[in-house]
Design an enzyme around this catalytic site. Structure first.
Site: not given
Length: 332
Positions: A11, A30, A137, A192, A256, A280, A282
């Site tokens: 993202w 990093r 969004g 969501k 995902r 990830v 989430e």
């Protein structure tokens, strides 16, 4: 405008590519090896392979340099780290002694241990930072990377932050709306993901489109109940960051969280799924936080509870669905 994007996942990379078409943009990570690869190939082969990035986009593994770039007078700092790494990044920003005046974050979820939303983490760790907001969004990084149309909302109590974010992002195929319901936008973006796992399970079990529609609709009711209890506005959840993001994440093949649900329905273990996913999800990280907050507010969230049962309590996906169907009839 100068823009610093902190976080070179899928993202962050996609947004940096979009921003670089109009602005002096620097992407930070990093991981020095990741940055070296970006500098050499102008492609994030680890997180967003196959998407060519603009030649004008610059990369740096030095956080101090990135913060200085995002702290210029006409600048914006975009935090694209996941919620799990947000507090650590805030610590690093504070330790670097350079906190940009205008910050917008794009992470979605609740902090697992504290059950805090991103704006609460930032308020605790960077109390001096007052011009900030959330950009959220219905959006898949790969589609943004391909410059396909997308509509997002920036929510902030600061008019200057809203205007600066609008100026940075509203161009090309990206349309930006503005608002001030930070809590509502963040709750929608977190819940969501949990609901998308539920629809993935339903689709994976072959329960049909009727079941999917029911889960999305009743899931939206759960999202709205929790969001309003936490201080959000009901109308936010019928907009881009509520219903819009829920529809995309629950039905899109690039999701995902939906993939996690599909794979659980196929009988795979959660550890195997997450290991193969490599990114990830989430919804897995924040499902227990969502349920804990709902219980603390005495809010009924049966779909979220069913997802937690499958993820963490060993309940079979089909049994979880059966449990939902056996619930007592009630008024809508």
């Amino acid at each position: 405008m100068k823009v610093a994007v902190l976080g070179a996942g899928a993202w962050g990379t996609a947004l940096a590519g979009h921003l670089a078409a109009r602005h002096d943009t620097l992407l930070w990570a990093r991981d020095a090896a990741l940055i070296a690869g970006l500098q050499a190939r102008h492609e994030n082969s680890r997180y967003l392979d196959g998407i060519a990035l603009p030649d004008a986009l610059r990369y740096d593994a030095d956080l101090g340099a990135a913060l200085a770039h995002g702290a210029a007078d006409d600048a914006l700092c975009v935090i694209a780290a996941p919620v799990a790494g947000l507090r650590t990044l805030c610590h690093a920003m504070r330790d670097a002694g350079c906190v940009p005046a205008h910050v917008v974050w794009v992470c979605k979820g609740f902090e697992a241990d504290t059950h805090l939303l991103p704006h609460q983490v930032i308020a605790a760790e960077l109390p001096e930072q007052q011009s900030n907001g959330v950009l959220s969004g219905p959006s898949f990084a790969r589609e943004v990377g391909r410059s396909l149309p997308v509509a997002l909302t920036v929510a902030s109590a600061s008019a200057e932050c809203r205007e600066r974010t609008l100026a940075a992002f509203h161009h090309g195929a990206m349309r930006i709306y503005t608002g001030d319901d930070v809590v509502g936008v963040e709750v929608g973006g977190a819940v969501k993901n949990v609901l998308a796992i539920a629809t993935g399970i339903s689709d994976g079990l072959g329960l049909g489109l009727n079941a999917r529609a029911a889960l999305i609709t009743r899931g939206l009711a759960e999202m709205s109940r929790l969001g309003v209890a936490l201080g959000g506005r009901a109308e936010t959840f019928t907009g881009l960051t509520g219903l819009g993001d829920l529809i995309l994440t629950a039905t899109g093949d690039l999701s995902r969280n939906r993939t996690v649900g599909l794979q659980l329905a196929a009988g795979r273990t959660l550890n195997d799924i997450l290991g193969a996913l490599g990114h990830v999800a989430e919804g897995v990280r924040c499902a227990q936080a969502v349920l804990a907050l709902a219980r603390a507010q005495s809010i009924d969230m049966p779909i979220t509870q069913a997802v937690c049962g499958v993820l963490f309590d060993g309940i079979a996906p089909r049994d979880a669905v059966s449990g939902l169907l056996r619930r007592d009839a009630r008024a809508e």
